[in-house]
Design a protein around this motif. Structure first.
Motif, PDB file in Angstrom:
ATOM      1  N   VAL A  63       0.849  -1.198   0.000  1.00  9.53           N
ATOM      2  CA  VAL A  63       0.000   0.000   0.000  1.00  9.53           C
ATOM      3  C   VAL A  63       0.883   1.246   0.000  1.00  9.53           C
ATOM      4  CG1 VAL A  63      -1.738   1.293   1.309  1.00  9.53           C
ATOM      5  CG2 VAL A  63      -1.909  -1.186   1.135  1.00  9.53           C
ATOM      6  N   TYR A  64       1.941   1.234   0.822  1.00  5.94           N
ATOM      7  CA  TYR A  64       2.893   2.353   0.830  1.00  5.94           C
ATOM      8  C   TYR A  64       3.570   2.489  -0.534  1.00  5.94           C
ATOM      9  CZ  TYR A  64       6.902   5.309   1.777  1.00  5.94           C
ATOM     10  OH  TYR A  64       7.828   6.327   1.703  1.00  5.94           O
ATOM     11  N   GLU A 122      -6.300  -0.395   5.932  1.00  9.92           N
ATOM     12  CA  GLU A 122      -5.044  -0.052   5.266  1.00  9.92           C
ATOM     13  C   GLU A 122      -4.455   1.230   5.847  1.00  9.92           C
ATOM     14  OE1 GLU A 122      -5.534  -1.908   0.786  1.00  9.92           O
ATOM     15  OE2 GLU A 122      -6.614  -0.053   1.255  1.00  9.92           O
ATOM     16  N   ILE A 123      -5.320   2.199   6.097  1.00 10.36           N
ATOM     17  CA  ILE A 123      -4.858   3.462   6.689  1.00 10.36           C
ATOM     18  C   ILE A 123      -4.343   3.220   8.100  1.00 10.36           C
ATOM     19  CG2 ILE A 123      -5.578   5.755   7.472  1.00 10.36           C
ATOM     20  CD1 ILE A 123      -7.506   5.812   5.040  1.00 10.36           C
ATOM     21  N   ASP A 124      -5.068   2.425   8.888  1.00 10.75           N
ATOM     22  CA  ASP A 124      -4.624   2.112  10.251  1.00 10.75           C
ATOM     23  C   ASP A 124      -3.265   1.417  10.246  1.00 10.75           C
ATOM     24  OD1 ASP A 124      -6.848   3.248  11.435  1.00 10.75           O
ATOM     25  OD2 ASP A 124      -7.943   1.342  11.572  1.00 10.75           O
ATOM     26  N   PHE A 154      -6.864   9.996   0.706  1.00 12.19           N
ATOM     27  CA  PHE A 154      -6.886   8.592   0.331  1.00 12.19           C
ATOM     28  C   PHE A 154      -8.061   7.859   0.963  1.00 12.19           C
ATOM     29  CE2 PHE A 154      -2.509   9.737  -0.532  1.00 12.19           C
ATOM     30  CZ  PHE A 154      -2.263   9.088  -1.723  1.00 12.19           C
ATOM     31  N   GLY A 155      -8.967   8.594   1.603  1.00 11.51           N
ATOM     32  CA  GLY A 155     -10.109   7.981   2.275  1.00 11.51           C
ATOM     33  C   GLY A 155     -10.972   7.133   1.358  1.00 11.51           C
ATOM     34  N   GLY A 156     -11.165   7.525   0.136  1.00  5.54           N
ATOM     35  CA  GLY A 156     -11.968   6.756  -0.803  1.00  5.54           C
ATOM     36  C   GLY A 156     -11.162   5.707  -1.559  1.00  5.54           C
ATOM     37  N   HIS A 198      -4.186   9.409  10.896  1.00  2.00           N
ATOM     38  CA  HIS A 198      -5.288   8.759  10.177  1.00  2.00           C
ATOM     39  C   HIS A 198      -6.101   9.795   9.413  1.00  2.00           C
ATOM     40  CE1 HIS A 198      -9.036   6.606   9.428  1.00  2.00           C
ATOM     41  NE2 HIS A 198      -8.338   5.499   9.580  1.00  2.00           N
ATOM     42  N   ASN A 199      -6.421  10.907  10.068  1.00  2.00           N
ATOM     43  CA  ASN A 199      -7.209  11.957   9.410  1.00  2.00           C
ATOM     44  C   ASN A 199      -6.455  12.583   8.246  1.00  2.00           C
ATOM     45  OD1 ASN A 199      -9.517  11.701  10.996  1.00  2.00           O
ATOM     46  ND2 ASN A 199      -8.707  13.074  12.568  1.00  2.00           N
TER      47      ASN A 199
END
Length: 109
Positions: free
Chosen positions: A37-38, A95-97, A87-89, A74-75
């Motif tokens: 993901v990174y 994945e973000i966590d 990248f929220g959508g 995260h935000n």
């Protein structure tokens, strides 16, 4: 048989010491930068080593990222900020966590 015991034991001990030294000296960012993901979404701006790129994304190692809480990180990833796209959508919450945990792990070493 006695003449072979000592060299075998010595080699075994040296091997174990060498293996543990390499394990302790692995790159601090190995988990984050090995994360697909990174690599797909973050590496372009933050670099292959997460140390930032000139005229692109800032370093994620020992900078403002170190002072940010998990919620703030995260935000920022989810909603973007400044030149940072949101990248929220595009990424799941999990994945973000994971990215947040890996960024924080970089800064604890």
């Amino acid at each position: 048989m006695k003449t072979y015991s000592f060299p075998i034991i010595l080699c075994s001990v040296l091997f174990m010491l060498t293996a543990s030294a390499f394990a302790e000296n692995s790159p601090a960012d190995a988990t984050l930068t090995a994360n697909p993901v990174y690599q797909k979404n973050c590496e372009k701006c933050h670099g292959k080593t997460a140390e930032g790129r000139h005229f692109a994304g800032p370093s994620l190692v020992f900078t403002k990222a170190a002072a940010m809480s998990a919620d703030d990180l995260h935000n920022m990833i989810a909603n973007g900020k400044g030149h940072m796209p949101k990248f929220g959508g595009k990424l799941t919450a999990e994945e973000i966590d994971t990215l947040v945990k890996e960024i924080q792990a970089l800064n604890k070493k």
